[in-house]
Design an enzyme around this catalytic site. Structure first.
Site, short mmCIF file in Angstrom:
data_model
loop_
_atom_site.label_atom_id
_atom_site.label_comp_id
_atom_site.label_asym_id
_atom_site.label_seq_id
_atom_site.Cartn_x
_atom_site.Cartn_y
_atom_site.Cartn_z
N GLU A 73 0.81 -1.22 0.00
CA GLU A 73 0.00 0.00 0.00
C GLU A 73 0.84 1.28 0.00
O GLU A 73 1.26 1.75 1.05
CB GLU A 73 -0.94 0.02 1.22
CG GLU A 73 -1.80 1.28 1.26
CD GLU A 73 -2.75 1.35 2.46
OE1 GLU A 73 -2.70 0.48 3.33
OE2 GLU A 73 -3.54 2.31 2.51
N LYS A 80 -2.43 -1.88 -3.25
CA LYS A 80 -3.48 -1.02 -2.69
C LYS A 80 -3.04 0.44 -2.82
O LYS A 80 -2.41 0.99 -1.92
CB LYS A 80 -3.71 -1.39 -1.21
CG LYS A 80 -4.67 -0.45 -0.48
CD LYS A 80 -5.18 -1.03 0.81
CE LYS A 80 -5.98 -0.01 1.57
NZ LYS A 80 -6.77 -0.58 2.66
P1 13P Z 1 -9.19 4.51 3.88
O1 13P Z 1 -10.04 3.82 2.84
O2 13P Z 1 -9.99 5.16 4.97
O3 13P Z 1 -8.15 5.40 3.27
O4 13P Z 1 -8.43 3.37 4.64
C1 13P Z 1 -7.81 2.36 3.94
C2 13P Z 1 -6.61 1.93 4.64
O5 13P Z 1 -6.44 0.77 4.89
C3 13P Z 1 -5.60 2.95 5.00
O6 13P Z 1 -4.42 2.32 5.38
#
Ligand code: 13P
Length: 340
Positions: free
Chosen positions: A178, A220
């Site tokens: 991510e 992500k």
């Molecule tokens: P949000 O969709 O609120 O951005 O959160 C996703 C997430 O896992 C952030 O690390």
């Protein structure tokens, strides 16, 4: 099952048409901030109650294939004694775990941040696996300005993400990689596109160096958006720019790209994902891994009251369903609460 087939089985379960992930892995300070909005104190019991409510939502498994949990939740039980990861698994929702230890200022790089948590990771993963986790998440954040993020931040975070992903695969855990380009600020969409392209390019270069199997990971990312303080962009524009950057940087071997919502409203996050999936066939499945965009409506309906569990669960299920439709490019705004 040997390691590659265990990883493949998890990927096959997570990446399903019309399904996405629920991110319910807020750290202590973050969940306290979310609860503050509804006047609820964050303590072990209130967090357990909230996350039990989410995971016991009837029918959630129809649109949600996996849930990202915080370490504390992995060890908590519902009122009837069922461990929360098992509650999810019973609905066909694979439990995952956030494994990074948060971010801190990157030394010698003012304004940039680095995510920590690699020390002892292999040992921790073995424990999480025993508790039922089959995938993991590590979040790197990139602040945006004319100067930020700097080269050092891009390289150091990519290196950490790749190292984490390699350790996960060795441990039989599917890594979710991510890299989040933050929406904070007044920067343009073009600036966000430039930064996102540089970041993703570096991340996949690092993943290659660390010999990460791309077929056994998920990405992500954030969407390409203008800063929060700039004028918003229409879904068709967000979709076109986001997909362009992804096509330039993400190999087709990656099975799924599951976006974070990052401060978009629930409706924006759904409409933007839908617009991407209307652009025609993609090399990867484009889906969601939303935290706020899935949890905000049920949180407002819940208000910390057990008596509000049913309306809160209905609100969650509606968001999950609308996002499930967006994964197929079939979102219908008329189905939004209060529409029409
Ligand atoms: P949000 O969709 O609120 O951005 O959160 C996703 C997430 O896992 C952030 O690390």
């Amino acid at each position: 099952m040997d390691e590659p087939s265990a990883l493949q089985a998890t990927v096959d379960h997570l990446v399903q048409a019309g399904k996405g992930l629920l991110a319910a892995d807020e750290s202590g300070p973050t969940i306290a901030k979310r609860f503050q909005r509804i006047g609820v104190e964050s303590n072990e019991e209130s967090r357990r109650a909230w996350r039990t409510l989410l995971l016991s939502t009837p029918g959630l498994g129809e649109f949600i294939s996996g849930v990202i949990l915080y370490e504390e939740t992995l060890g908590q039980c519902a009122d009837d004694g069922t461990p929360l990861p098992e509650l999810a698994a019973r609905q066909g929702i694979v439990p995952g775990i956030k494994v990074d230890k948060g971010k801190l200022a990157l030394a010698r790089a003012p304004g940039d941040e680095i995510t920590e948590g690699l020390d002892g990771l292999a040992r921790r993963l073995a424990g999480y696996r025993q508790q039922g986790a089959r995938f993991a998440k590590w979040r790197a954040v990139f602040n945006v300005s004319d100067q930020l993020p700097g080269r050092l931040a891009i390289e150091a975070n990519a290196q950490a993400l790749a190292s984490y992903a390699a350790i996960c695969q060795e441990s039989g855990i599917v890594p979710i990689v991510e890299p989040e380009v933050l929406m904070d600020g007044a920067h343009s969409m073009a600036r966000c596109a430039d930064v996102t392209e540089c970041v993703l390019h570096e991340v996949f270069h690092a993943l290659h160096r660390h010999a990460v199997t791309l077929e056994h990971m998920l990405l992500k990312p954030s969407m390409v958006l203008p800063g929060k303080e700039a004028a918003p962009a229409a879904p068709a524009e967000v979709a076109a720019q986001t997909v362009q950057v992804l096509r330039r940087t993400v190999p087709a071997a990656v099975p799924g790209i599951f976006f974070l919502s990052g401060g978009q409203t629930p409706t924006e996050a759904t409409a933007n994902l839908d617009a991407m999936n209307r652009l025609g066939p993609m090399p990867w499945r484009l889906s969601f891994s939303y935290g706020r965009a899935l949890q905000e409506p049920p949180l407002l309906a819940w208000h910390g009251e057990a008596a509000n569990a049913a309306p809160a669960q209905r609100a969650l299920l509606l968001r999950a369903r609308l996002n499930g439709m967006a994964c197929l490019g079939q979102y219908q705004p008329a189905l939004e609460e209060g529409a029409g």
